[in-house]
Design a protein around this motif. Structure first.
Motif, PDB file in Angstrom:
ATOM      1  N   SER A  95      16.065 -11.008  -9.996  1.00 18.40           N
ATOM      2  CA  SER A  95      14.778 -10.677  -9.254  1.00 18.40           C
ATOM      3  C   SER A  95      15.339 -10.121  -7.685  1.00 18.40           C
ATOM      4  N   ARG A  96      14.191  -9.546  -7.338  1.00 18.00           N
ATOM      5  CA  ARG A  96      14.448  -8.990  -5.820  1.00 18.00           C
ATOM      6  C   ARG A  96      12.813  -9.032  -5.155  1.00 18.00           C
ATOM      7  N   VAL A  97      13.053  -9.113  -3.954  1.00 13.65           N
ATOM      8  CA  VAL A  97      11.734  -8.634  -3.218  1.00 13.65           C
ATOM      9  C   VAL A  97      11.551  -7.306  -2.962  1.00 13.65           C
ATOM     10  N   VAL A  98      10.519  -6.701  -3.441  1.00 15.54           N
ATOM     11  CA  VAL A  98      10.113  -5.183  -3.259  1.00 15.54           C
ATOM     12  C   VAL A  98       9.045  -5.305  -1.989  1.00 15.54           C
ATOM     13  N   GLN A  99       9.482  -4.310  -0.831  1.00 15.28           N
ATOM     14  CA  GLN A  99       8.445  -4.121   0.164  1.00 15.28           C
ATOM     15  C   GLN A  99       8.016  -2.966   0.248  1.00 15.28           C
ATOM     16  N   PHE A 100       6.515  -2.662   0.288  1.00 11.36           N
ATOM     17  CA  PHE A 100       5.838  -1.453   0.437  1.00 11.36           C
ATOM     18  C   PHE A 100       5.295  -1.375   2.060  1.00 11.36           C
ATOM     19  N   HIS A 101       4.993  -0.126   2.568  1.00  5.36           N
ATOM     20  CA  HIS A 101       4.448  -0.249   3.821  1.00  5.36           C
ATOM     21  C   HIS A 101       3.103   0.908   3.584  1.00  5.36           C
ATOM     22  N   PRO A 102       2.093   0.475   3.101  1.00  4.18           N
ATOM     23  CA  PRO A 102       0.920   1.413   3.097  1.00  4.18           C
ATOM     24  C   PRO A 102       0.161   1.525   4.324  1.00  4.18           C
ATOM     25  N   TYR A 103      -0.399   2.469   4.620  1.00  6.28           N
ATOM     26  CA  TYR A 103      -1.075   2.677   6.051  1.00  6.28           C
ATOM     27  C   TYR A 103      -2.629   2.216   5.825  1.00  6.28           C
ATOM     28  N   ILE A 104      -2.860   1.274   6.357  1.00  8.45           N
ATOM     29  CA  ILE A 104      -4.237   0.825   6.469  1.00  8.45           C
ATOM     30  C   ILE A 104      -5.339   1.239   7.494  1.00  8.45           C
ATOM     31  N   GLY A 105      -5.921   2.093   7.036  1.00  6.84           N
ATOM     32  CA  GLY A 105      -6.914   2.957   8.287  1.00  6.84           C
ATOM     33  C   GLY A 105      -8.139   2.476   8.119  1.00  6.84           C
ATOM     34  N   ASN A 106      -9.210   3.413   8.279  1.00  6.02           N
ATOM     35  CA  ASN A 106     -10.645   2.930   8.470  1.00  6.02           C
ATOM     36  C   ASN A 106     -11.239   2.211   7.160  1.00  6.02           C
ATOM     37  N   TYR A 107     -10.476   2.736   6.063  1.00  7.88           N
ATOM     38  CA  TYR A 107     -11.052   2.251   4.576  1.00  7.88           C
ATOM     39  C   TYR A 107      -9.794   1.706   3.911  1.00  7.88           C
ATOM     40  N   ALA A 108     -10.150   0.244   3.807  1.00 10.10           N
ATOM     41  CA  ALA A 108      -9.041  -0.574   2.989  1.00 10.10           C
ATOM     42  C   ALA A 108      -9.319  -0.733   1.610  1.00 10.10           C
ATOM     43  N   PRO A 109      -8.674  -0.001   0.556  1.00 12.80           N
ATOM     44  CA  PRO A 109      -8.937  -0.248  -0.759  1.00 12.80           C
ATOM     45  C   PRO A 109      -8.343  -1.485  -1.344  1.00 12.80           C
ATOM     46  N   ASP A 110      -8.636  -1.541  -2.490  1.00 14.65           N
ATOM     47  CA  ASP A 110      -7.879  -2.536  -3.509  1.00 14.65           C
ATOM     48  C   ASP A 110      -6.603  -2.143  -3.774  1.00 14.65           C
ATOM     49  N   TRP A 111      -5.459  -2.616  -3.893  1.00 16.46           N
ATOM     50  CA  TRP A 111      -4.198  -1.968  -4.089  1.00 16.46           C
ATOM     51  C   TRP A 111      -3.837  -2.545  -5.458  1.00 16.46           C
ATOM     52  N   LYS A 112      -3.043  -1.739  -6.308  1.00 17.98           N
ATOM     53  CA  LYS A 112      -2.413  -2.204  -7.321  1.00 17.98           C
ATOM     54  C   LYS A 112      -0.940  -1.787  -7.575  1.00 17.98           C
ATOM     55  N   LEU A 113       0.022  -2.529  -8.300  1.00 17.68           N
ATOM     56  CA  LEU A 113       1.339  -2.122  -8.360  1.00 17.68           C
ATOM     57  C   LEU A 113       1.513  -1.858  -9.971  1.00 17.68           C
ATOM     58  N   SER A 114       2.178  -0.511 -10.080  1.00 20.11           N
ATOM     59  CA  SER A 114       2.298  -0.175 -11.570  1.00 20.11           C
ATOM     60  C   SER A 114       3.575   0.260 -11.915  1.00 20.11           C
ATOM     61  N   TRP A 115       4.081   0.030 -12.975  1.00 17.86           N
ATOM     62  CA  TRP A 115       5.577   0.445 -13.588  1.00 17.86           C
ATOM     63  C   TRP A 115       5.583   0.740 -15.113  1.00 17.86           C
ATOM     64  N   ASN A 116       6.672   0.981 -15.516  1.00 21.33           N
ATOM     65  CA  ASN A 116       6.811   1.258 -16.899  1.00 21.33           C
ATOM     66  C   ASN A 116       8.287   0.744 -17.482  1.00 21.33           C
ATOM     67  N   ASP A 117       8.079  -0.679 -18.266  1.00 24.91           N
ATOM     68  CA  ASP A 117       9.178  -1.133 -18.576  1.00 24.91           C
ATOM     69  C   ASP A 117       9.505  -1.170 -19.748  1.00 24.91           C
ATOM     70  N   GLY A 118       8.827  -0.025 -20.471  1.00 26.12           N
ATOM     71  CA  GLY A 118       8.777  -0.030 -21.996  1.00 26.12           C
ATOM     72  C   GLY A 118       7.472   0.322 -22.452  1.00 26.12           C
ATOM     73  N   ARG A 119       6.582  -0.177 -21.602  1.00 27.90           N
ATOM     74  CA  ARG A 119       4.944   0.227 -21.801  1.00 27.90           C
ATOM     75  C   ARG A 119       4.238   0.281 -20.346  1.00 27.90           C
ATOM     76  N   GLY A 120       3.326   0.756 -20.184  1.00 26.71           N
ATOM     77  CA  GLY A 120       2.742   1.011 -18.867  1.00 26.71           C
ATOM     78  C   GLY A 120       2.280  -0.342 -18.295  1.00 26.71           C
ATOM     79  N   ARG A 121       2.454  -0.824 -17.147  1.00 30.16           N
ATOM     80  CA  ARG A 121       1.865  -2.008 -16.962  1.00 30.16           C
ATOM     81  C   ARG A 121       1.456  -1.849 -15.343  1.00 30.16           C
ATOM     82  N   ASP A 122       0.641  -2.906 -14.949  1.00 34.27           N
ATOM     83  CA  ASP A 122       0.179  -2.805 -13.493  1.00 34.27           C
ATOM     84  C   ASP A 122      -0.305  -4.467 -12.932  1.00 34.27           C
ATOM     85  N   ALA A 123      -0.105  -4.553 -11.728  1.00 34.64           N
ATOM     86  CA  ALA A 123      -0.729  -5.947 -11.261  1.00 34.64           C
ATOM     87  C   ALA A 123      -1.415  -5.804 -10.020  1.00 34.64           C
TER      88      ALA A 123
END
Length: 575
Positions: free
Chosen positions: A84-112
């Protein structure tokens, strides 16, 4: 084989098939340093990713905001089975703050689901070693030191740190922490677990206070010795001892709610083509008449000549519209930018810039600023960005820009240029009163680019003079409060984007009161703002508005560097 034996075999085969692939599990996300992030900043998102499958995972993990239209952020990740490892992202949070999701494909498309970050002021936290015993007794908010970001650009959400040991960091994190401190961070130094003062070594030797004092400045930052224990220190304790954390306020008087869009519209006005609309309207009328009534009346003549004439007319007018539409600033691929830069010492600057790139050829373009860690954001509410942001070392922003159109985006990173070499040689004032005189020397090459300069002391602003002997108070000037200096009543004039490109450039060169108010968190600029730090009579802030140095230029040979302005923000102190 009977049914009772067939179904268990199916289950076994299914489990074996699943185990033969990588299977990622995503932990709980941590936004910022305490679960909150300031608006108009690059946020820190930390999430642990584990590979529970039998095969290695190698691929992209993508972070995207639902409904925002902004470009997604991608990272290439490799995880061996059972690691396991920690993954860090740096999204810009401007005037509008959406709901965020993480997606990947480990044999099938998945998201969190990563949720929506809560808006908040910069945090005060204790940096903790996860392996240190006894941390349960601590009443401060804890931040695991192994999650500290690798760039100062992701530290806007950190206000102050409580530290009782030397963190075990790699070189990028050590540099990011010291850059955050030099930029204006506060470190509360506590005794170690043995009750003795911590002795810092290697890159951290500057954190040692050796003159018997209790405070020490490093750049614009402050080190403070605190004589208390890990179990006793709390946010309330710090507040009671004069170190109250900053707060988010919503009672601002400014009428600009979306600062990013405001700046981007200014930059877009420069690249607006200088088109002869009267000629276009005339050609449009002529075109409609020719392909309509004229060809209709000639329909009984030789159809070959008629068809050839029709095609020739369409081609001729298409060429004419293209030539006329390309006149003015739109004839070349060019980008313009406005930046705010904080000196970090030795010719290094923490730079945040708003960039507007105009393309005359439709294509997929890659924008970058070198091999170090750089952050990018698109902050596009209601505008879908066809592109993606690759994070990590050698980061870049990739965007599909159609013919004769533009793409605005934000950039944050540490850039190199000539050092300002500021040195205070004179400072007079009585007690807590506003400065009577000040003189600061500056590097000659930097002085040549500066066209406006302002000093702020105890919430009062004044224009300063830049001469061959350095920077000094303008004798004809006077001290103004934030309302009068930022020209709150004239903000509507800042929305005037008409006129030719040179007129707009002149307006941008006069935009420094707005940028200064924005950087100093003045409530006269924005409706939502952060409260100021306590005013120190021995501290002033110098603002230098200048043409950007070549070192701040983008690493892109497909766009010319156009108008680029920078507001240098430097704290100076009474010698």
């Amino acid at each position: 084989m009977n049914r009772s034996g067939f179904f268990p075999l199916l289950v076994l085969l299914f489990l074996l098939a699943v185990k033969s692939h990588a299977a990622l599990d995503v932990g709980k996300p941590l936004w910022g340093f305490d679960g909150k992030v300031p608006s108009a900043s690059f946020a820190l998102l930390s999430v642990e990713v584990a590979n529970r499958g039998a095969n290695a995972f190698e691929g992209d993990i993508e972070l995207s905001g639902s409904g925002s239209g902004a470009a997604p952020l991608k990272q290439s990740v490799f995880l061996a089975p059972g690691t396991s490892r920690v993954v860090q992202f740096h999204p810009y949070i401007g005037n509008y703050a959406p709901d965020w999701k993480l997606s990947w494909n480990d044999g099938r498309g998945r998201d969190a689901d990563m949720g929506q970050p809560e808006n908040g002021a910069p945090a005060t936290v204790m940096l903790a070693d996860p392996e240190t015993p006894g941390m349960r007794a601590v009443r401060m908010k804890l931040f695991s030191e192994n999650l500290f970001p690798t760039t100062v650009g992701a530290t806007d959400g950190l206000g102050a740190v409580v530290l009782d040991h030397q963190p075990r960091w790699d070189a990028p994190r050590r540099e990011a922490f010291l850059d955050w401190l030099r930029r204006g961070g506060t470190v509360h130094l506590m005794p170690g677990t043995d009750g003795a003062a911590v002795q810092f070594t290697d890159d951290f030797t500057s954190l040692n206070i050796t003159d018997g004092g209790t405070q020490k400045r490093i750049g614009a930052g402050l080190l403070i010795k605190q004589d208390t224990t890990r179990a006793d220190i709390t946010e309330q304790w710090l507040k009671d001892h004069g170190f109250a954390p900053r707060e988010v306020r919503n009672d601002g008087k400014g009428n600009i709610s979306d600062v990013d869009s405001f700046i981007f519209r200014k930059l877009a006005a420069i690249t607006r083509p200088n088109i002869n609309w009267k000629l276009i309207y005339l050609l449009t009328v002529a075109y409609v008449i020719l392909i309509g009534p004229v060809f209709y009346l000639q329909r009984k003549r030789n159809y070959r000549l008629l068809l050839g004439g029709f095609l020739a007319t369409v081609g001729l007018f298409a060429w004419a519209f293209t030539v006329i539409g390309r006149r003015g600033y739109g004839e070349k691929q060019i980008y313009h930018s406005i930046a705010i830069a904080h000196p970090l010492g030795e010719g290094r600057f923490d730079v945040q810039e708003w960039i507007h790139a105009f393309a005359t050829t439709g294509d997929i373009y890659r924008f970058s600023h070198g091999d170090s860690v750089h952050l990018y954001g698109t902050a596009s509410e209601g505008d879908t960005v066809r592109g993606e942001i690759h994070e990590g070392k050698g980061a870049q922003f990739t965007a599909d820009i159609p013919l004769f159109s533009s793409r605005p985006f934000l950039h944050r990173g540490v850039m190199k240029a000539e050092d300002l070499a500021l040195h205070v040689t004179e400072w007079t004032g009585e007690g807590q009163a506003t400065l009577k005189s000040v003189r600061v020397t500056i590097a000659p090459e930097c002085r040549k680019r500066v066209f406006a300069a302002v000093i702020e002391h105890k919430g009062q602003y004044r224009e300063v003079r830049i001469g061959d002997d350095g920077i000094s108070l303008n004798p004809d000037g006077k001290w103004l409060d934030a309302h009068d200096f930022c020209k709150t009543d004239n903000f509507n004039n800042y929305g005037n984007y008409y006129g030719d490109a040179e007129t707009v450039v002149n307006e941008m060169r006069a935009l420094h009161p707005f940028l200064i108010g924005l950087e100093n968190d003045e409530p006269t600029v924005a409706r939502k703002y952060l409260t100021r730090r306590a005013q120190d009579a021995n501290r002033a802030r110098l603002f230098l508005y200048a043409d950007a140095p070549p070192g701040f230029a983008m690493k892109n040979d497909r766009f010319e560097s156009g108008r680029s302005l920078v507001l240098y923000v430097a704290d100076i102190f009474k010698p």
